[in-house]
Design a protein around this motif. Structure first.
Motif, PDB file in Angstrom:
ATOM      1  N   PRO A  22       6.581  74.799  62.826  1.00  0.00           N
ATOM      2  CA  PRO A  22       7.175  75.393  61.629  1.00  0.00           C
ATOM      3  C   PRO A  22       8.690  75.245  61.608  1.00  0.00           C
ATOM      4  O   PRO A  22       9.362  75.415  62.627  1.00  0.00           O
ATOM      5  N   HIS A  23       9.217  74.934  60.435  1.00  0.00           N
ATOM      6  CA  HIS A  23      10.655  74.699  60.287  1.00  0.00           C
ATOM      7  C   HIS A  23      11.463  75.924  60.701  1.00  0.00           C
ATOM      8  O   HIS A  23      12.567  75.797  61.258  1.00  0.00           O
ATOM      9  N   SER A  24      10.930  77.103  60.454  1.00  0.00           N
ATOM     10  CA  SER A  24      11.669  78.330  60.781  1.00  0.00           C
ATOM     11  C   SER A  24      11.947  78.434  62.274  1.00  0.00           C
ATOM     12  O   SER A  24      13.041  78.842  62.687  1.00  0.00           O
ATOM     13  N   ALA A  25      10.970  78.052  63.106  1.00  0.00           N
ATOM     14  CA  ALA A  25      11.156  78.117  64.553  1.00  0.00           C
ATOM     15  C   ALA A  25      12.215  77.128  65.018  1.00  0.00           C
ATOM     16  O   ALA A  25      13.049  77.432  65.877  1.00  0.00           O
ATOM     17  N   ILE A  26      12.188  75.917  64.462  1.00  0.00           N
ATOM     18  CA  ILE A  26      13.177  74.903  64.826  1.00  0.00           C
ATOM     19  C   ILE A  26      14.578  75.363  64.427  1.00  0.00           C
ATOM     20  O   ILE A  26      15.539  75.223  65.194  1.00  0.00           O
ATOM     21  N   GLN A  30      17.836  75.940  66.895  1.00  0.00           N
ATOM     22  CA  GLN A  30      19.121  75.275  66.677  1.00  0.00           C
ATOM     23  C   GLN A  30      20.255  76.294  66.534  1.00  0.00           C
ATOM     24  O   GLN A  30      21.356  76.096  67.051  1.00  0.00           O
ATOM     25  N   LEU A  31      19.984  77.395  65.870  1.00  0.00           N
ATOM     26  CA  LEU A  31      20.980  78.457  65.760  1.00  0.00           C
ATOM     27  C   LEU A  31      21.327  79.046  67.131  1.00  0.00           C
ATOM     28  O   LEU A  31      22.474  79.410  67.393  1.00  0.00           O
ATOM     29  N   SER A  32      20.315  79.111  68.000  1.00  0.00           N
ATOM     30  CA  SER A  32      20.531  79.713  69.318  1.00  0.00           C
ATOM     31  C   SER A  32      21.483  78.892  70.180  1.00  0.00           C
ATOM     32  O   SER A  32      22.015  79.394  71.178  1.00  0.00           O
ATOM     33  N   LEU A 199      13.817  69.718  68.942  1.00  0.00           N
ATOM     34  CA  LEU A 199      14.304  70.850  69.720  1.00  0.00           C
ATOM     35  C   LEU A 199      15.629  70.472  70.375  1.00  0.00           C
ATOM     36  O   LEU A 199      15.925  69.296  70.571  1.00  0.00           O
ATOM     37  N   PRO A 200      16.445  71.459  70.722  1.00  0.00           N
ATOM     38  CA  PRO A 200      17.729  71.162  71.369  1.00  0.00           C
ATOM     39  C   PRO A 200      17.550  70.306  72.618  1.00  0.00           C
ATOM     40  O   PRO A 200      16.579  70.462  73.365  1.00  0.00           O
ATOM     41  N   GLU A 201      18.501  69.414  72.852  1.00  0.00           N
ATOM     42  CA  GLU A 201      18.405  68.469  73.971  1.00  0.00           C
ATOM     43  C   GLU A 201      18.297  69.191  75.315  1.00  0.00           C
ATOM     44  O   GLU A 201      17.645  68.706  76.235  1.00  0.00           O
TER      45      GLU A 201
END
Length: 295
Positions: A22-26, A30-32, A199-201
């Motif tokens: 889901p886009h919301s989780a991604i 990214q915000l984190s 997901l973040p690298e």
């Protein structure tokens, strides 16, 4: 006997197989990665996803947190519980919803999630004890390290039947048997899935290297976080009768921390307690066998 196949990860994980996160989780993940993001930024993708918003409010109002009054808003939840705790919950909720449950012999998806939760809690607590700044990332990395296994069992049932039997008979790690057969392992598969999800690298690295503890322990302090996730992967599974990786785990723990059995038992007890408290929140039974009882 070693049998090498020509099955590539690209053959297995073609576009029709890979589930969409889901886009919301991604967006939350990214915000984190941005230290300037606060509750107001995090609340937007949650409030835009009614299903996730309901789950988050149910999560923060569970007995695990024990607030004396009901939390009614997402921003209030983020302020009280923390953005990272909410992000990790959203990530868990998202992955749990899209990973299939293959009909594969004795495999039990809930046991996999039990193992994942316990390993995530261990990696975070170990990271905190080592005063690592990315302890929360370690939770997410350990949580996702085995997420490709159900997909692999579903797509390659004949091959994995042989691997599972060999793992039980030879007492070896699944990753080593996978490398022999395919030239890749489930860590590579999970990393590919994480990249597909953008997901973040940092998360991709934690997932990709979780089967490489020996190399990580020979690195410098920059590798200590990844080593925590790799060490977590050696914890006993909830369904295993024997802890075949115990010697490797003890050696790795001692080398990474410089601590002994007493400190490890204390850490295991803390992980067991946290797992028992947290599992019901995620609709999981607590493991029947504790980590402390395995020492």
């Amino acid at each position: 006997m070693t049998t090498t196949t020509t099955t590539t990860l690209e053959d297995v994980f073609h576009s029709e197989v890979l589930p969409a996160l889901p886009h919301s989780a991604i967006t939350l993940l990214q915000l984190s990665q941005n230290p300037d993001s606060g509750p107001s930024e995090f609340s937007k993708p949650i409030e835009a996803d009614p299903g996730l918003m309901g789950q988050v409010l149910k999560f923060v109002n569970s007995s695990y947190f024990g607030f004396s009054r009901e939390i009614m808003s997402v921003q209030q939840a983020l302020t009280l519980v923390g953005t990272r705790a909410i992000t990790n919950f959203a990530l868990w909720n998202a992955v749990f919803s899209v990973i299939p449950n293959p009909k594969f012999g004795p495999f039990d998806l809930k046991s996999l999630w039990q193992d994942s939760l316990r390993r995530a809690l261990f990696a975070r607590m170990l990271g905190r004890s080592l005063k690592l700044s990315n302890a929360e990332d370690l939770f997410a990395g350990a949580l996702l390290q085995d997420m490709a296994i159900p997909l692999l069992l579903k797509e390659l049932p004949a091959e994995y039947e042989g691997l599972v039997h060999r793992r039980a008979a030879e007492g070896r790690r699944l990753s080593g048997l996978e490398k022999e057969m395919f030239g890749w392992d489930h860590a590579d598969a999970a990393a590919m899935l994480a990249k597909q999800w953008n997901l973040p690298e940092e998360f991709v690295t934690l997932i990709a290297q979780h089967t490489q503890l020996t190399d990580l322990l020979e690195g410098d302090e920059a590798d200590h976080g990844t080593a925590c996730v790799a060490l977590a992967s050696l914890l006993p599974s909830c369904v295993d009768q024997e802890w075949n990786e115990q010697p490797q785990f003890i050696e790795g723990y001692t080398k990474l921390t410089g601590l002994g059995d007493a400190e490890l038992l204390k850490l295991f007890n803390e992980v067991d307690e946290a797992t028992a408290e947290f599992a019901p929140v995620l609709k999981l039974p607590a493991p029947k066998t504790t980590l402390a009882s395995c020492l």
